[in-house]
Design an enzyme around this catalytic site. Structure first.
Site, PDB file in Angstrom:
ATOM      1  N   HIS A 198      27.470   0.917  17.846  1.00 38.38           N
ATOM      2  CA  HIS A 198      27.677   1.782  16.524  1.00 38.38           C
ATOM      3  C   HIS A 198      28.419   3.285  16.889  1.00 38.38           C
ATOM      4  O   HIS A 198      28.804   3.817  16.255  1.00 38.38           O
ATOM      5  CB  HIS A 198      26.324   1.502  16.013  1.00 38.38           C
ATOM      6  N   GLU A 199      27.498   3.911  17.982  1.00 39.39           N
ATOM      7  CA  GLU A 199      27.737   5.223  18.256  1.00 39.39           C
ATOM      8  C   GLU A 199      29.021   5.269  18.732  1.00 39.39           C
ATOM      9  O   GLU A 199      29.852   6.149  18.482  1.00 39.39           O
ATOM     10  CB  GLU A 199      26.511   5.890  19.052  1.00 39.39           C
ATOM     11  N   HIS A 246      31.431   5.670  16.086  1.00 41.25           N
ATOM     12  CA  HIS A 246      31.453   7.075  15.694  1.00 41.25           C
ATOM     13  C   HIS A 246      32.252   7.845  16.499  1.00 41.25           C
ATOM     14  O   HIS A 246      33.088   8.720  15.965  1.00 41.25           O
ATOM     15  CB  HIS A 246      29.925   7.755  15.470  1.00 41.25           C
TER      16      HIS A 246
HETATM   17 ZN    ZN Z   1      25.829   5.802  12.071  1.00 42.94          ZN
END
Ligand code: ZN
Length: 505
Positions: A269-270, A273
């Site tokens: 997830h990160e 980003h």
């Molecule tokens: Zn997030």
């Protein structure tokens, strides 16, 4: 714009300094959550307060306002794709928003969020919502007055929403939510009737922390997050991503000894980003355009890599041998397909951050509906826990036993109240709309995952999303990248097909 060159150079210099202060503040925050010894907290609070005041001073400087005013008309006469035009538009937006919030209200908000965090932690520990209520009321009042200061003629929630997701209205949210509820609530019921088809015991065993860490780095690296020269990963209580330039992007994860999923998927997830931050054009590192278009666009990138890619069959055909090598005993007798089903198990649950892809958005819908009821005067904050529990029973058929499994589970309302969660659902929807567009343009996109090659997808995101920074408003960016305005259709067809496949509906 020739006659205004000097003004424009002046503007660029002012923006560069604002960005520098903001990046140094982010660095102090990152350090606080990753490496700072506990006794450093007192001094760090002062560092951050001083940097925030300095930033506010620069942003609200009347001379900056006059400069932007002088440049407004010449900028509007430039072609729509001109960089100068976008810089003036975006900086004017930031300046005006900061300038209409009185200094006292800003300080009140800072104090309210520090107190809010402390009483939220205490209320969770004692499992007593009443300990959080005064801080929550304060935060609600501060958020409402902030919205009124920005635009006294609009509904406060509308203003708070636009602040987070520019150009996006409560009516848009209503349309999206009614699509999602119509499809997801019956889907959850169908899946529940066949719950025994998926067994995820393999994920709940002892997994050595150091080995989990190595695997998470390998996963982040494999999707194209540059961990070697332009980024790094550390541990923190709540995983997050921050950056100080497109060449220095930091992600964090967290490890639990007895669970496979939290560390692995937080990293993916990160890292998602992180690819956005690394994909922003370096020439804009010190420019207002060098940021993500919105919270929802940022979440679209994290959810894309965490879920659309990271929970796909093709990803696990490629990656499972690495899990097997790292954890041979835990995966003995398990094949990739079993593992892929396990990480896609659907089950109505109480905790948002652990929710599966199908039920996740219902958690967000509940929160937004409650926020709206409070702003409309239909719900008193004192009755929030009961209203929370009622909706969980209605939408998900589950009932929290304690406040920390219910209304006190998220940190968000300790630092403000309103439109706090909507970016997550927008991110889910946008991620699928972008992925569908990429699939139309790139032949055999999914097949490339099987060989561990994610570069075609990453390059598509870089040239259609990351490269624009804040040049385009989020709605225009989505329309340009996908050929249509924001739509729930790609998300709903994806999630329905996946649930059917896994649960044999
Ligand atoms: Zn997030």
């Amino acid at each position: 714009m020739t006659g205004h060159c000097r003004d424009f150079d002046d503007l660029r210099e002012r923006i560069a300094a604002i960005r520098d202060i903001s990046h140094i503040r982010a660095l102090a925050h990152w350090d606080m959550q990753t490496h700072m010894p506990p006794r450093g907290a007192e001094a760090r609070k002062e560092h951050l307060a001083t940097l925030s005041a300095l930033l506010h001073e620069r942003l609200t400087d009347p001379a900056l306002g006059e400069l932007l005013e002088r440049l407004r008309t010449p900028a509007e006469n430039l072609p729509p794709d001109s960089e100068e035009r976008a810089v003036v538009r975006e900086m004017a937006r930031d300046h005006e928003r900061a300038a209409c919030i009185p200094e006292e209200l800003m300080q009140e908000a800072t104090r309210a969020s520090i107190d809010g965090l402390q009483s939220w932690l205490r209320a969770r520990e004692e499992e007593d919502f009443r300990l959080f209520l005064p801080a929550l009321e304060k935060n609600f009042s501060v958020s409402r007055r902030t919205a009124q200061a920005i635009d006294p003629d609009s509904h406060p929630l509308e203003v708070l929403l636009d602040r987070r997701e520019p150009g996006f209205t409560c009516a848009d949210v209503d349309n999206i939510f009614s699509d999602l509820k119509g499809a997801l609530i019956p889907l959850v019921a169908q899946v529940e009737a066949r719950a025994d088809r998926v067994n995820d015991e393999v994920l709940h065993q002892h997994f050595d922390s150091a080995k989990q860490w190595e695997l998470s780095l390998r996963a982040a690296r494999s999707i194209g997050f540059d961990l070697d020269r332009r980024g790094r990963q550390d541990c923190s209580v709540h995983p997050f991503t921050t950056s100080f330039s497109s060449n220095d992007v930091r992600i964090t994860t967290r490890i639990r000894d007895h669970e496979f999923a939290p560390c692995f998927f937080a990293s993916l997830h990160e890292a998602g980003h992180g690819t956005y931050e690394q994909g922003l054009p370096g020439k804009w590192d010190r420019c207002v355009l060098g940021s993500a278009a919105s919270g929802g666009m940022h979440e679209s990138q994290s959810r894309l890599w965490e879920n659309v890619v990271g929970r796909s069959r093709e990803f696990w055909q490629f990656f499972f041998p690495q899990v097997k090598r790292q954890f041979p005993a835990q995966t003995d007798g398990i094949d990739w397909e079993h593992f892929w089903r396990a990480i896609n198990r659907v089950q109505p649950s109480l905790i948002r951050v652990e929710a599966d892809e199908v039920t996740y958005n219902l958690h967000i819908i509940i929160r937004f509906e409650l926020e709206r009821a409070v702003y409309d005067g239909d719900l008193d904050l004192r009755d929030l826990p009961a209203a929370w529990n009622d909706r969980f029973r209605e939408y998900l058929g589950v009932q929290p036993k304690t406040p920390s499994e219910g209304v006190l589970q998220d940190i968000h309302w300790s630092g403000g109240f309103g439109a706090s969660f909507i970016s997550y659902t927008l991110g889910n929807i946008i991620s699928l709309q972008l992925f569908a567009a990429a699939e139309r343009e790139i032949p055999d996109l999914r097949a490339s995952f099987r060989g561990g090659d994610f570069s075609p997808l990453l390059q598509w995101m870089q040239s259609n999303v990351h490269a624009y920074g804040r040049m385009l408003e989020p709605g225009d960016l989505i329309a340009q990248a996908t050929g249509q305005s924001l739509s729930t259709a790609p998300y709903l067809s994806y999630i329905t097909a996946k649930a059917r496949e896994i649960y044999g509906l």
